[in-house]
Design a protein around this motif. Structure first.
Motif, PDB file in Angstrom:
ATOM      1  N   PHE A  24       0.845  -1.185   0.000  1.00 19.28           N
ATOM      2  CA  PHE A  24       0.000   0.000   0.000  1.00 19.28           C
ATOM      3  C   PHE A  24       0.882   1.237   0.000  1.00 19.28           C
ATOM      4  O   PHE A  24       2.000   1.226   0.527  1.00 19.28           O
ATOM      5  N   THR A  25       0.351   2.302  -0.541  1.00 16.04           N
ATOM      6  CA  THR A  25       1.001   3.596  -0.383  1.00 16.04           C
ATOM      7  C   THR A  25       0.960   3.980   1.095  1.00 16.04           C
ATOM      8  O   THR A  25      -0.012   3.669   1.797  1.00 16.04           O
ATOM      9  N   ILE A  26       1.997   4.638   1.593  1.00 16.42           N
ATOM     10  CA  ILE A  26       2.062   5.011   3.014  1.00 16.42           C
ATOM     11  C   ILE A  26       0.807   5.775   3.419  1.00 16.42           C
ATOM     12  O   ILE A  26       0.381   6.721   2.746  1.00 16.42           O
ATOM     13  N   ASN A  27       0.200   5.320   4.522  1.00 18.07           N
ATOM     14  CA  ASN A  27      -0.996   5.942   5.113  1.00 18.07           C
ATOM     15  C   ASN A  27      -2.212   5.918   4.187  1.00 18.07           C
ATOM     16  O   ASN A  27      -3.143   6.693   4.374  1.00 18.07           O
ATOM     17  N   ARG A  28      -2.217   4.999   3.199  1.00 20.13           N
ATOM     18  CA  ARG A  28      -3.371   4.832   2.316  1.00 20.13           C
ATOM     19  C   ARG A  28      -3.901   3.415   2.437  1.00 20.13           C
ATOM     20  O   ARG A  28      -3.164   2.485   2.760  1.00 20.13           O
ATOM     21  N   SER A  29      -5.186   3.246   2.160  1.00 19.09           N
ATOM     22  CA  SER A  29      -5.789   1.919   2.275  1.00 19.09           C
ATOM     23  C   SER A  29      -6.158   1.309   0.928  1.00 19.09           C
ATOM     24  O   SER A  29      -6.486   0.127   0.864  1.00 19.09           O
ATOM     25  N   ILE A  67      -8.341 -10.073   7.911  1.00 18.21           N
ATOM     26  CA  ILE A  67      -7.872  -9.369   9.099  1.00 18.21           C
ATOM     27  C   ILE A  67      -6.660  -8.519   8.742  1.00 18.21           C
ATOM     28  O   ILE A  67      -5.614  -9.046   8.354  1.00 18.21           O
ATOM     29  N   GLY A  68      -6.806  -7.213   8.852  1.00 12.89           N
ATOM     30  CA  GLY A  68      -5.683  -6.322   8.620  1.00 12.89           C
ATOM     31  C   GLY A  68      -4.771  -6.305   9.834  1.00 12.89           C
ATOM     32  O   GLY A  68      -5.245  -6.259  10.974  1.00 12.89           O
ATOM     33  N   MET A  69      -3.473  -6.360   9.599  1.00 12.53           N
ATOM     34  CA  MET A  69      -2.517  -6.356  10.705  1.00 12.53           C
ATOM     35  C   MET A  69      -1.931  -4.959  10.860  1.00 12.53           C
ATOM     36  O   MET A  69      -1.271  -4.451   9.954  1.00 12.53           O
ATOM     37  N   ALA A  70      -2.206  -4.349  12.006  1.00 16.85           N
ATOM     38  CA  ALA A  70      -1.745  -2.983  12.255  1.00 16.85           C
ATOM     39  C   ALA A  70      -0.255  -2.986  12.555  1.00 16.85           C
ATOM     40  O   ALA A  70       0.215  -3.736  13.408  1.00 16.85           O
ATOM     41  N   SER A  71       0.489  -2.167  11.840  1.00 21.53           N
ATOM     42  CA  SER A  71       1.940  -2.124  12.029  1.00 21.53           C
ATOM     43  C   SER A  71       2.287  -1.542  13.400  1.00 21.53           C
ATOM     44  O   SER A  71       1.499  -0.830  14.023  1.00 21.53           O
ATOM     45  N   ALA A  72       3.493  -1.858  13.849  1.00 22.97           N
ATOM     46  CA  ALA A  72       3.911  -1.458  15.189  1.00 22.97           C
ATOM     47  C   ALA A  72       4.242   0.028  15.280  1.00 22.97           C
ATOM     48  O   ALA A  72       3.926   0.687  16.279  1.00 22.97           O
ATOM     49  N   ASP A  73       4.892   0.576  14.232  1.00 24.55           N
ATOM     50  CA  ASP A  73       5.352   1.967  14.317  1.00 24.55           C
ATOM     51  C   ASP A  73       4.225   2.932  13.974  1.00 24.55           C
ATOM     52  O   ASP A  73       3.464   2.718  13.043  1.00 24.55           O
ATOM     53  N   GLY A  74       4.105   3.980  14.755  1.00 26.64           N
ATOM     54  CA  GLY A  74       3.050   4.965  14.554  1.00 26.64           C
ATOM     55  C   GLY A  74       2.004   4.871  15.640  1.00 26.64           C
ATOM     56  O   GLY A  74       1.960   3.906  16.413  1.00 26.64           O
ATOM     57  N   ASN A  79      -3.056   3.479  13.351  1.00 25.04           N
ATOM     58  CA  ASN A  79      -2.659   2.257  12.664  1.00 25.04           C
ATOM     59  C   ASN A  79      -3.769   1.214  12.656  1.00 25.04           C
ATOM     60  O   ASN A  79      -3.954   0.491  11.676  1.00 25.04           O
ATOM     61  N   THR A  80      -4.485   1.125  13.773  1.00 22.06           N
ATOM     62  CA  THR A  80      -5.572   0.151  13.858  1.00 22.06           C
ATOM     63  C   THR A  80      -6.666   0.472  12.854  1.00 22.06           C
ATOM     64  O   THR A  80      -7.156  -0.410  12.140  1.00 22.06           O
ATOM     65  N   ASN A  81      -7.055   1.716  12.774  1.00 21.39           N
ATOM     66  CA  ASN A  81      -8.079   2.120  11.817  1.00 21.39           C
ATOM     67  C   ASN A  81      -7.599   1.908  10.378  1.00 21.39           C
ATOM     68  O   ASN A  81      -8.360   1.437   9.521  1.00 21.39           O
ATOM     69  N   ARG A 107     -20.862 -12.319   3.530  1.00 17.66           N
ATOM     70  CA  ARG A 107     -20.091 -13.189   4.420  1.00 17.66           C
ATOM     71  C   ARG A 107     -18.603 -12.831   4.433  1.00 17.66           C
ATOM     72  O   ARG A 107     -17.807 -13.496   5.078  1.00 17.66           O
ATOM     73  N   ILE A 108     -18.223 -11.814   3.684  1.00 21.42           N
ATOM     74  CA  ILE A 108     -16.836 -11.342   3.705  1.00 21.42           C
ATOM     75  C   ILE A 108     -16.728 -10.284   4.796  1.00 21.42           C
ATOM     76  O   ILE A 108     -17.285  -9.196   4.677  1.00 21.42           O
ATOM     77  N   LEU A 109     -16.052 -10.609   5.865  1.00 24.07           N
ATOM     78  CA  LEU A 109     -15.995  -9.756   7.045  1.00 24.07           C
ATOM     79  C   LEU A 109     -14.573  -9.229   7.251  1.00 24.07           C
ATOM     80  O   LEU A 109     -13.598  -9.966   7.082  1.00 24.07           O
ATOM     81  N   ALA A 110     -14.469  -7.973   7.598  1.00 22.87           N
ATOM     82  CA  ALA A 110     -13.164  -7.344   7.843  1.00 22.87           C
ATOM     83  C   ALA A 110     -12.938  -7.183   9.346  1.00 22.87           C
ATOM     84  O   ALA A 110     -13.875  -6.934  10.108  1.00 22.87           O
ATOM     85  N   ASP A 111     -11.695  -7.338   9.752  1.00 25.95           N
ATOM     86  CA  ASP A 111     -11.331  -7.157  11.154  1.00 25.95           C
ATOM     87  C   ASP A 111      -9.883  -6.663  11.202  1.00 25.95           C
ATOM     88  O   ASP A 111      -9.234  -6.508  10.173  1.00 25.95           O
ATOM     89  N   VAL A 112      -9.388  -6.421  12.400  1.00 29.42           N
ATOM     90  CA  VAL A 112      -8.040  -5.868  12.545  1.00 29.42           C
ATOM     91  C   VAL A 112      -7.363  -6.506  13.750  1.00 29.42           C
ATOM     92  O   VAL A 112      -8.031  -6.890  14.730  1.00 29.42           O
ATOM     93  N   ARG A 113      -6.049  -6.641  13.674  1.00 29.25           N
ATOM     94  CA  ARG A 113      -5.273  -7.153  14.797  1.00 29.25           C
ATOM     95  C   ARG A 113      -3.921  -6.443  14.821  1.00 29.25           C
ATOM     96  O   ARG A 113      -3.224  -6.403  13.795  1.00 29.25           O
ATOM     97  N   PRO A 114      -3.530  -5.895  15.952  1.00 34.53           N
ATOM     98  CA  PRO A 114      -2.207  -5.248  16.029  1.00 34.53           C
ATOM     99  C   PRO A 114      -1.095  -6.263  15.797  1.00 34.53           C
ATOM    100  O   PRO A 114      -1.137  -7.370  16.337  1.00 34.53           O
ATOM    101  N   GLU A 115      -0.112  -5.885  15.002  1.00 34.91           N
ATOM    102  CA  GLU A 115       1.016  -6.769  14.753  1.00 34.91           C
ATOM    103  C   GLU A 115       2.013  -6.722  15.905  1.00 34.91           C
ATOM    104  O   GLU A 115       2.663  -7.718  16.230  1.00 34.91           O
TER     105      GLU A 115
END
Length: 261
Positions: A24-29, A67-74, A79-81, A107-115
């Motif tokens: 992804f481009t930095i800070n883009r989804s 499940i999107g994995m939130a990066s550690a830095d920032g 990052n979670t959003n 049935r396609i569900l999105a979620d997030v988890r901190p890396e």
């Protein structure tokens, strides 16, 4: 030598999970198809993996979790959003490239988890970095289960080795984890089993191959069924044994005509 009788086997439930590394481009989804391996590499492999079930008439997919994995830095909240929005984008990317029924889209569900910083620490350990102990000490002092993500980052950024950590160990690619569950249709009658054997042997369980072999009227057809079983299940000891017995029987009864061609 009698093989197991499959009978009317129940539907078989299954599930898989894996990791897709997208860029992804930095800070883009949004997923930029021109970046790195997105066009024909990781994304295409991911699409093909799902296609095996989403486009299979014998499979019923119950759910797809991305499940999107939130990066550690920032900042943790940002990052979670962002990771959640990237998971949503990955789901849309999949929908756009496959003929997914409207009811399946729900049935396609999105979620997030901190890396978290553990992958960074592990990378430092693997590299034999002498400062890995300092990072480990910070993670132990401020455990992640205490909502210390931003505190961990603040302390790690204060280390004299921070620039090296940022350059060498932080992930440049972003990951989404996918999990999906499905049910494969079973065959409710011997007639249906034989019809599908002619066109979709790849969908058969080992037990269903045993039943097909039992139903075959001739010795040659039974041998062919076991050979096909072993092509899909090469470790089947029962299949190997039954095939050996059948081939021996064939040789004994056809010794004047030669073996199986």
């Amino acid at each position: 030598m009698d093989p197991p009788h499959a009978g009317e086997a129940p539907e078989s439930d299954g599930g898989e999970k894996g990791i897709a590394v997208l860029q992804f481009t930095i800070n883009r989804s949004d997923i930029d198809g021109s970046l790195g391996d997105n066009p024909g590499g990781t994304g295409e492999k991911w699409r093909r993996r799902y296609a095996r079930f989403l486009e299979d008439s014998l499979a019923s997919v119950h759910s797809i979790h991305i499940i999107g994995m939130a990066s550690a830095d920032g900042p943790f909240g940002f990052n979670t959003n962002l990771a959640y929005q990237r998971a949503v984008a990955a789901g849309r990317w999949l929908q756009d490239r496959m003929a997914i029924a409207p009811e399946m889209k729900e049935r396609i569900l999105a979620d997030v988890r901190p890396e978290g910083w553990e992958p960074v620490l592990e990378a430092m350990r693997q590299a034999g970095d002498p400062d890995a102990a300092d990072v480990e000490a910070i993670l132990e002092r401020y455990p992640a289960d205490g909502n210390n993500d931003d505190v961990q980052e603040r302390e790690i950024r204060r280390l004299s080795c921070w620039e090296r950590i940022r350059t060498n160990y932080l992930q440049r690619d972003r990951k989404v984890e996918y999990r999906y569950t499905y049910t494969l249709k079973s065959f409710t009658s011997d007639e249906e089993l034989l019809r599908m054997y002619a066109t979709r042997p790849d969908a058969f369980s080992e037990e269903e191959f045993f039943r097909v072999a039992e139903l075959m009227p001739s010795l040659a057809e039974k041998i062919e069924a076991y050979r096909k079983l072993l092509a899909y299940y090469p470790a089947s000891e029962v299949g190997k044994n039954n095939l050996a017995v059948l081939e021996h029987e064939w040789q004994m009864t056809n010794s004047r005509k030669g073996g199986v061609k």
